[in-house]
Design a protein around this motif. Structure first.
Motif: not given
Length: 272
Positions: A74-86, A109-111, A116-118, A141-145
């Motif tokens: 749900f917070y996809i816009e905030k995630h950065q690649p280095d967050h995966l390293q963290d 709708k935005a998601h 964004i979905f990718q 976490h699964i919502r409408k997907s």
């Protein structure tokens, strides 16, 4: 008699609880909550998540607290690649029980926008890979997907299982997830007689595939809501109401059900 319960999904680390977390932890233990999972959703909260887990585990007479860090779709816009390293760093340095909560969410709708979905799918895939690398279950976490989540789990041959949190799909989707080694997380929604789809799911799959959760501070059981207009804060103390609602839906004795759910949780989180 107090029954032994496990809250498999909490956000007990969020600021909603900063004023009275310690008191609520004692009250939860008194209500029978022996264990709870603190769930991650944003990289910027990882340090607080860890600190609060350590704080709770230093309290006497409080539930044992477990860590599940993750990057929430749900917070996809905030995630950065280095967050995966963290995230990987937390998995290396802390004792984590699972990775969560992760998955896909097209509620907004935005998601649903292809790019964004990718991005959601990319972050979900990357975290599934981390779960495989560290041999950890995941909290979904699964919502409408549901279809897309199942497709991705199968494509990556995910075998570690876990919990489909706050399950909101239908019977077929429930069975497909169970087949992949997942338990279904049941929230306070089970106390709502109008949640017909959920009642149908739990009655179809049976107690051996379920676990309890509060998802606090959200998903407050009906009986604990103080008003229909304002959101009433949910807490781990309310978990017995979720058990009672589920026992009623399944027409089962609460103590027999509690024992089954405890075993299911130990299995899903590999604690036994």
């Amino acid at each position: 008699m107090t029954l032994k319960l496990f809250d498999t999904h909490t956000h007990f680390d969020v600021p909603d609880f900063d004023q009275d977390r310690e008191q609520l932890a004692y009250a939860a233990k008194q209500a029978g909550v022996e264990g709870l999972v603190l769930i991650g959703f944003l990289q910027q909260r990882f340090q607080d998540l860890i600190q609060i887990q350590h704080f709770l585990n230093h309290l006497d007479h409080a539930p044992r607290s477990y860590l599940a860090p993750g990057l929430h779709p749900f917070y996809i816009e905030k995630h950065q690649p280095d967050h995966l390293q963290d995230l990987e760093q937390v998995l290396k340095t802390e004792d984590c029980v699972a990775i969560g909560e992760i998955g896909l969410d097209t509620f907004l709708k935005a998601h649903k926008q292809p790019d964004i979905f990718q991005k959601q799918k990319d972050y979900f895939s990357a975290q599934i890979e981390l779960a495989q690398q560290f041999d950890k279950p995941v909290l979904l976490h699964i919502r409408k997907s549901h279809a897309e989540v199942l497709k991705l789990l199968k494509a990556q041959r995910f075998k570690q299982g876990g919990i489909a949190h706050a399950f909101g799909g239908g019977v077929e989707e429930a069975k497909a997830l169970i087949k992949l080694g997942f338990k279904l997380g049941i929230t306070g929604q089970i106390t709502n007689p109008n949640a017909r789809k959920l009642h149908q799911v739990v009655q179809s799959v049976g107690a051996e595939h379920l676990v309890l959760e509060t998802d606090c501070p959200d998903m407050t059981p009906l009986c604990c809501q103080s008003s229909t207009e304002q959101r009433t804060r949910n807490t781990p103390v309310n978990l017995p109401y979720v058990l009672a609602g589920l026992a009623e839906s399944l027409n089962m004795d609460q103590s027999i059900l509690a024992e089954q759910l405890w075993r299911n949780t130990q299995q899903a989180l590999r604690l036994s």
